[in-house]
Design an enzyme around this catalytic site. Sequence first.
Site, PDB file in Angstrom:
ATOM      1  N   TYR A  33       0.715  -1.268   0.226  1.00  0.00           N
ATOM      2  CA  TYR A  33      -0.138  -0.058  -0.064  1.00  0.00           C
ATOM      3  C   TYR A  33       0.915   1.151   0.007  1.00  0.00           C
ATOM      4  O   TYR A  33       2.152   1.104   0.384  1.00  0.00           O
ATOM      5  CB  TYR A  33      -0.945  -0.031   1.365  1.00  0.00           C
ATOM      6  CG  TYR A  33      -0.463   0.227   2.450  1.00  0.00           C
ATOM      7  CD1 TYR A  33       0.237  -0.558   3.439  1.00  0.00           C
ATOM      8  CD2 TYR A  33      -0.767   1.521   3.373  1.00  0.00           C
ATOM      9  CE1 TYR A  33       1.074  -0.005   4.565  1.00  0.00           C
ATOM     10  CE2 TYR A  33      -0.224   1.834   4.305  1.00  0.00           C
ATOM     11  CZ  TYR A  33       0.686   1.241   4.863  1.00  0.00           C
ATOM     12  OH  TYR A  33       1.237   1.448   6.249  1.00  0.00           O
ATOM     13  N   LYS A 147       6.386  -2.051   1.933  1.00  0.00           N
ATOM     14  CA  LYS A 147       5.217  -1.289   2.562  1.00  0.00           C
ATOM     15  C   LYS A 147       4.161  -2.286   2.249  1.00  0.00           C
ATOM     16  O   LYS A 147       3.143  -2.141   1.452  1.00  0.00           O
ATOM     17  CB  LYS A 147       4.829   0.094   1.890  1.00  0.00           C
ATOM     18  CG  LYS A 147       3.895   0.865   2.988  1.00  0.00           C
ATOM     19  CD  LYS A 147       4.102   2.389   2.480  1.00  0.00           C
ATOM     20  CE  LYS A 147       3.219   3.333   3.226  1.00  0.00           C
ATOM     21  NZ  LYS A 147       3.347   3.007   4.915  1.00  0.00           N
ATOM     22  N   LEU A 203      11.091   1.279   7.266  1.00  0.00           N
ATOM     23  CA  LEU A 203      10.367   1.679   6.219  1.00  0.00           C
ATOM     24  C   LEU A 203      11.051   3.152   5.867  1.00  0.00           C
ATOM     25  O   LEU A 203      11.470   4.001   6.483  1.00  0.00           O
ATOM     26  CB  LEU A 203       8.797   2.081   6.364  1.00  0.00           C
ATOM     27  CG  LEU A 203       8.160   2.558   4.944  1.00  0.00           C
ATOM     28  CD1 LEU A 203       7.750   1.172   4.075  1.00  0.00           C
ATOM     29  CD2 LEU A 203       6.922   3.300   5.062  1.00  0.00           C
TER      30      LEU A 203
HETATM   31  N1  PDD Z   1       2.598   5.220   7.401  1.00  0.00           N
HETATM   32  N2  PDD Z   1       7.174   4.001   8.971  1.00  0.00           N
HETATM   33  C1  PDD Z   1       6.146   3.243   9.106  1.00  0.00           C
HETATM   34  C2  PDD Z   1       6.111   1.891   9.865  1.00  0.00           C
HETATM   35  C3  PDD Z   1       5.047   3.818   8.249  1.00  0.00           C
HETATM   36  O1  PDD Z   1       4.080   3.029   8.051  1.00  0.00           O
HETATM   37  C4  PDD Z   1       5.090   4.962   7.426  1.00  0.00           C
HETATM   38  C5  PDD Z   1       4.017   5.416   6.826  1.00  0.00           C
HETATM   39  C6  PDD Z   1       6.337   5.704   7.612  1.00  0.00           C
HETATM   40  C7  PDD Z   1       6.391   7.001   6.979  1.00  0.00           C
HETATM   41  O2  PDD Z   1       6.456   6.814   5.548  1.00  0.00           O
HETATM   42  P1  PDD Z   1       5.924   8.052   4.562  1.00  0.00           P
HETATM   43  O3  PDD Z   1       6.802   9.372   5.020  1.00  0.00           O
HETATM   44  O4  PDD Z   1       6.266   7.687   3.462  1.00  0.00           O
HETATM   45  O5  PDD Z   1       4.539   8.217   4.862  1.00  0.00           O
HETATM   46  C8  PDD Z   1       7.230   5.240   8.269  1.00  0.00           C
HETATM   47  C9  PDD Z   1       1.501   5.652   6.472  1.00  0.00           C
HETATM   48  C10 PDD Z   1       1.394   7.018   6.406  1.00  0.00           C
HETATM   49  C11 PDD Z   1       0.374   4.717   6.959  1.00  0.00           C
HETATM   50  O6  PDD Z   1       0.428   3.831   7.383  1.00  0.00           O
HETATM   51  O7  PDD Z   1      -0.899   5.345   7.269  1.00  0.00           O
END
Ligand code: PDD
Length: 283
Positions: A33, A147, A203
């Site tokens: 996702y 992800k 991530l």
């Molecule tokens: N989450 N680390 C984890 C475990 C995450 O699930 C996310 C993002 C991030 C930050 O990644 P980014 O800057 O690309 O959003 C780091 C999203 C927002 C979610 O699961 O809703």
Amino acid sequence: MSRTVYVNGSYLPEEEATVSVFDRGFLFADGVYEVTSVLDGQLIDFDGHAKRLERSLGELDMDSPVSMDELRDIHRELVRRNDLREGGVYLQITRGAADRDFLFPEGAEPTIVLFTQAMNLTNSPKAEKGLKVISIPDIRWGRRDIKTVQLLAPSLGKMEAKKAGCDDAWMIEDGFVTEGTSNNAYIVKGGTIITRDLSNAILHGITRAAVLRFAREAQMKVEERSFTIDEAKDADEAFITSATTFVTPVVEIDGQQIGEGVPGTVAKRLREIYLEESRKLAD
Ligand code: PDD
């Protein structure tokens, strides 16, 4: 009001959108996702999210049913149809529906689903006040760089934080902070911004990449390395980044106040820079 969502080529009212009970996303969490934020009706860093999506798909030997250009158009169309000004677009691609078997099916059509979520991102009270986090063991699998939709561990972590009267949790492995349950984690010490280096342990946040670039451009010192939870508690400031929180200060860890216990100047400045620069690049 009912949203319009996108499922496998069709724009539908959310009540009419369905996927198979045999979908491998449902049965095996066999899916990936992305969440792309929307400000003023425009996508923030779609290219970054599309690149990471391609990488996640590749690591799982999964195909995308649409090209990245088509995907951008679908994002835009969904924002338009839902009249979304501020919030996020959630996208999920799974390996598709097939009779239940651990082995990957041959010839299954990938499932693709997108929907919008209206959110108040820019005027978030949490960004004003700062977050309280707890530390918890990181019980996730070893490929956190992909992800995937396996989000039970982060979900349990957020519930534990809520029960403790806090906003979120930072996860710990071998004494070091990996990341937040749904965000990347940072501390600031003596003016230096410290965040864990990229590996399979975290991530690779799209917001992280942008924030570190903007910080370096603004002549701020950045160190990408692991830090312990004790180092975090002793830091001048702490903060998180993600697509839906941008840069949000952390003011307390495990009941211990960080710095003065209020949002720090570096985090506040980075949030401003991030919003300003991202808006310029939005499309
Ligand atoms: N989450 N680390 C984890 C475990 C995450 O699930 C996310 C993002 C991030 C930050 O990644 P980014 O800057 O690309 O959003 C780091 C999203 C927002 C979610 O699961 O809703």
